[in-house]
Design a protein around this motif. Sequence first.
Motif, short mmCIF file in Angstrom:
data_model
loop_
_atom_site.label_atom_id
_atom_site.label_comp_id
_atom_site.label_asym_id
_atom_site.label_seq_id
_atom_site.Cartn_x
_atom_site.Cartn_y
_atom_site.Cartn_z
N THR A 1 18.21 -17.27 -21.04
CA THR A 1 19.52 -17.20 -21.67
C THR A 1 19.91 -15.73 -21.81
OG1 THR A 1 19.07 -19.21 -22.90
CG2 THR A 1 20.85 -17.81 -23.72
N PRO A 2 21.04 -15.36 -21.20
CA PRO A 2 21.44 -13.94 -21.27
C PRO A 2 21.68 -13.49 -22.70
CG PRO A 2 22.75 -15.14 -19.64
CD PRO A 2 21.97 -16.16 -20.42
N THR A 3 21.22 -12.30 -23.00
CA THR A 3 21.48 -11.68 -24.31
C THR A 3 22.76 -10.85 -24.18
OG1 THR A 3 20.27 -9.67 -23.79
CG2 THR A 3 19.01 -11.49 -24.77
N PRO A 4 23.39 -10.50 -25.29
CA PRO A 4 24.57 -9.62 -25.19
C PRO A 4 24.26 -8.32 -24.45
CG PRO A 4 24.46 -10.60 -27.37
CD PRO A 4 23.18 -10.98 -26.66
N ALA A 5 23.07 -7.76 -24.66
CA ALA A 5 22.71 -6.51 -23.98
C ALA A 5 22.56 -6.72 -22.48
CB ALA A 5 21.41 -5.94 -24.57
N SER A 6 21.94 -7.84 -22.08
CA SER A 6 21.76 -8.08 -20.64
C SER A 6 23.09 -8.41 -19.97
CB SER A 6 20.72 -9.18 -20.38
OG SER A 6 21.17 -10.43 -20.85
N ILE A 7 23.98 -9.08 -20.69
CA ILE A 7 25.32 -9.36 -20.15
C ILE A 7 26.08 -8.05 -19.97
CG2 ILE A 7 27.56 -10.41 -20.68
CD1 ILE A 7 25.95 -12.67 -22.09
N ALA A 8 26.00 -7.17 -20.94
CA ALA A 8 26.69 -5.88 -20.85
C ALA A 8 26.13 -5.05 -19.69
CB ALA A 8 26.57 -5.11 -22.17
N MET A 9 24.81 -5.04 -19.53
CA MET A 9 24.21 -4.30 -18.42
C MET A 9 24.66 -4.90 -17.09
SD MET A 9 20.25 -3.24 -17.60
CE MET A 9 19.63 -4.87 -17.24
N GLY A 10 24.69 -6.20 -17.01
CA GLY A 10 25.14 -6.86 -15.79
C GLY A 10 26.59 -6.53 -15.45
N LEU A 11 27.41 -6.47 -16.48
CA LEU A 11 28.81 -6.10 -16.26
C LEU A 11 28.92 -4.67 -15.76
CD1 LEU A 11 31.81 -6.79 -16.45
CD2 LEU A 11 31.75 -6.08 -18.84
N ARG A 12 28.10 -3.78 -16.30
CA ARG A 12 28.11 -2.39 -15.81
C ARG A 12 27.72 -2.33 -14.34
NH1 ARG A 12 26.27 -1.56 -21.01
NH2 ARG A 12 24.05 -1.57 -20.48
N ILE A 13 26.68 -3.09 -13.98
CA ILE A 13 26.23 -3.10 -12.59
C ILE A 13 27.34 -3.62 -11.69
CG2 ILE A 13 24.62 -4.17 -10.94
CD1 ILE A 13 22.51 -4.13 -13.26
N ARG A 14 27.92 -4.75 -12.07
CA ARG A 14 28.99 -5.34 -11.24
C ARG A 14 30.18 -4.41 -11.13
NH1 ARG A 14 31.88 -9.81 -13.88
NH2 ARG A 14 33.55 -8.34 -14.08
N THR A 15 30.61 -3.85 -12.24
CA THR A 15 31.79 -2.98 -12.23
C THR A 15 31.56 -1.76 -11.35
OG1 THR A 15 32.37 -3.74 -14.45
CG2 THR A 15 33.36 -1.68 -13.71
N GLU B 1 31.48 -2.79 -7.63
CA GLU B 1 32.83 -3.01 -7.13
C GLU B 1 33.58 -1.69 -6.99
OE1 GLU B 1 34.32 -5.85 -9.94
OE2 GLU B 1 33.44 -7.55 -8.86
N HIS B 2 33.39 -0.80 -7.96
CA HIS B 2 34.04 0.51 -7.91
C HIS B 2 33.65 1.26 -6.64
CE1 HIS B 2 35.59 4.40 -9.20
NE2 HIS B 2 34.40 4.92 -8.95
N LEU B 3 32.40 1.14 -6.24
CA LEU B 3 31.91 1.81 -5.04
C LEU B 3 32.28 1.07 -3.76
CD1 LEU B 3 28.38 2.82 -6.37
CD2 LEU B 3 30.34 4.35 -5.97
N GLY B 4 32.85 -0.13 -3.91
CA GLY B 4 33.25 -0.91 -2.74
C GLY B 4 32.11 -1.66 -2.08
N PHE B 5 31.01 -1.85 -2.82
CA PHE B 5 29.86 -2.56 -2.27
C PHE B 5 30.01 -4.06 -2.52
CE2 PHE B 5 26.81 1.20 -3.40
CZ PHE B 5 27.35 1.95 -2.38
N THR B 6 29.63 -4.86 -1.54
CA THR B 6 29.49 -6.29 -1.78
C THR B 6 28.13 -6.51 -2.41
OG1 THR B 6 28.44 -6.66 0.36
CG2 THR B 6 30.87 -6.86 0.28
#
Length: 121
Positions: A11-25, A28-33
């Motif tokens: 079950t994702p924790t708020p911290a792991s969700i936030a880290m995941g969002l940083r990774i995804r963002t 995407e910012h770098l244009g990587f799939t």
Amino acid sequence: MTTSKPSRKKTPTPASIAMGLRIRTQREHLGFTQAKLASMLGVTVNAITQYETGRASPRRERVPALLEALGKSIGWLLTGDDPVEEVKAQTEQEQTILLKARDLSPDAQAILIKMIDALKK
């Protein structure tokens, strides 16, 4: 009587969700799939999906490659703090926006991004 196996899903924790969002963002910012980032790290696309949703964290031995691929620090990955980005802010307003956005929940950050995109149109 059948017994069900205990769920192995984390079950994702708020911290792991936030880290995941940083990774995804940043990805995407770098244009990587997800496939491109997965290839850079030597993991599966599913592993990237798991990182980005907070259901899994990168293994310790993969973290240096992840940070290099994303161009970020361990502090950024773990906490979102990135003094380098603050220094790059061109105006006081940009810095204020950046600092305030970091205090928002991942859901609120997603809404903020949509609002900014709508303002640009």
